[in-house]
Write an enzyme that holds these catalytic residues in place. Structure first.
Site, PDB file in Angstrom:
ATOM      1  N   ALA A 120      62.749 -54.411  67.920  1.00 53.62           N
ATOM      2  CA  ALA A 120      63.434 -54.389  66.814  1.00 53.62           C
ATOM      3  C   ALA A 120      64.817 -53.487  66.628  1.00 53.62           C
ATOM      4  CB  ALA A 120      62.493 -53.865  65.661  1.00 53.62           C
ATOM      5  N   GLU A 162      54.880 -62.354  72.655  1.00 54.63           N
ATOM      6  CA  GLU A 162      54.808 -63.541  71.907  1.00 54.63           C
ATOM      7  C   GLU A 162      55.946 -63.552  70.950  1.00 54.63           C
ATOM      8  OE1 GLU A 162      50.672 -62.265  72.655  1.00 54.63           O
ATOM      9  OE2 GLU A 162      52.240 -61.394  71.621  1.00 54.63           O
ATOM     10  N   ASN A 168      62.573 -67.458  65.220  1.00 53.50           N
ATOM     11  CA  ASN A 168      63.438 -66.616  65.715  1.00 53.50           C
ATOM     12  C   ASN A 168      64.336 -66.833  66.658  1.00 53.50           C
ATOM     13  OD1 ASN A 168      64.595 -63.893  66.048  1.00 53.50           O
ATOM     14  ND2 ASN A 168      62.464 -62.692  66.057  1.00 53.50           N
ATOM     15  N   TYR A 209      65.680 -63.773  75.135  1.00 54.67           N
ATOM     16  CA  TYR A 209      64.544 -63.492  76.068  1.00 54.67           C
ATOM     17  C   TYR A 209      64.985 -64.667  77.155  1.00 54.67           C
ATOM     18  CZ  TYR A 209      61.946 -61.166  72.480  1.00 54.67           C
ATOM     19  OH  TYR A 209      61.681 -60.192  71.393  1.00 54.67           O
TER      20      TYR A 209
END
Length: 150
Positions: A75, A108, A113, A120
């Protein structure tokens, strides 16, 4: 957005207050303070923060158990997004996994998102599974993404 340099370092108990602020602003199902505190005693866990002039701006965690690594969370404070902190943390977590001889690293992520998915994928993660109705707040699925380290 604040344009600045940052230092990646190991998370300490002193960082928990800032981590909790970022956690609660970033996730609809945030981890509790107690969950983070317990991670300091987890022999398989490693947590890092991005420090900007003494302020925690981002954090990430990983569990490495035998040949498998699992990213638990990543985050970035809203004020510090799009400055490479998430990517830098991911790269350091991957180094940690390699140092501990993990063959793969997984995580996950919500399909909604898009910012995380884009990052990723750029880092070489591929979708390897789907966890149906994984998130209890809205029953959104989770994409299981994996990167093979060697």
């Amino acid at each position: 957005m604040i344009n600045t340099r940052f230092l990646i370092r190991k998370m300490t108990i002193k960082d928990i207050d800032r981590v909790m602020i970022i956690e609660n602003e970033s996730f609809t199902l945030p981890w509790s303070r107690d969950s983070y505190l317990k991670e300091f005693d987890n022999e398989y866990a490693s947590y890092l923060v991005c420090d900007v002039r003494g302020e925690v701006a981002a954090y990430a965690g990983i569990w490495v158990v035998f040949e498998e690594a699992h990213i638990t969370n990543v985050a970035v404070d809203r004020r510090f997004r799009q400055q490479g902190m998430g990517r830098a943390l991911m790269e350091r977590l991957e180094q940690e996994a390699c140092n501990k001889k993990a063959a793969s690293i997984m995580l996950e992520v919500r399909p909604s998102n898009l910012a995380a998915l884009t990052m990723y994928r750029k880092l070489g993660y591929i979708q390897t599974g789907l966890r149906r109705e994984y998130y209890s707040d809205n029953l959104e699925d989770a994409l299981l993404m994996t990167k093979y380290l060697f």
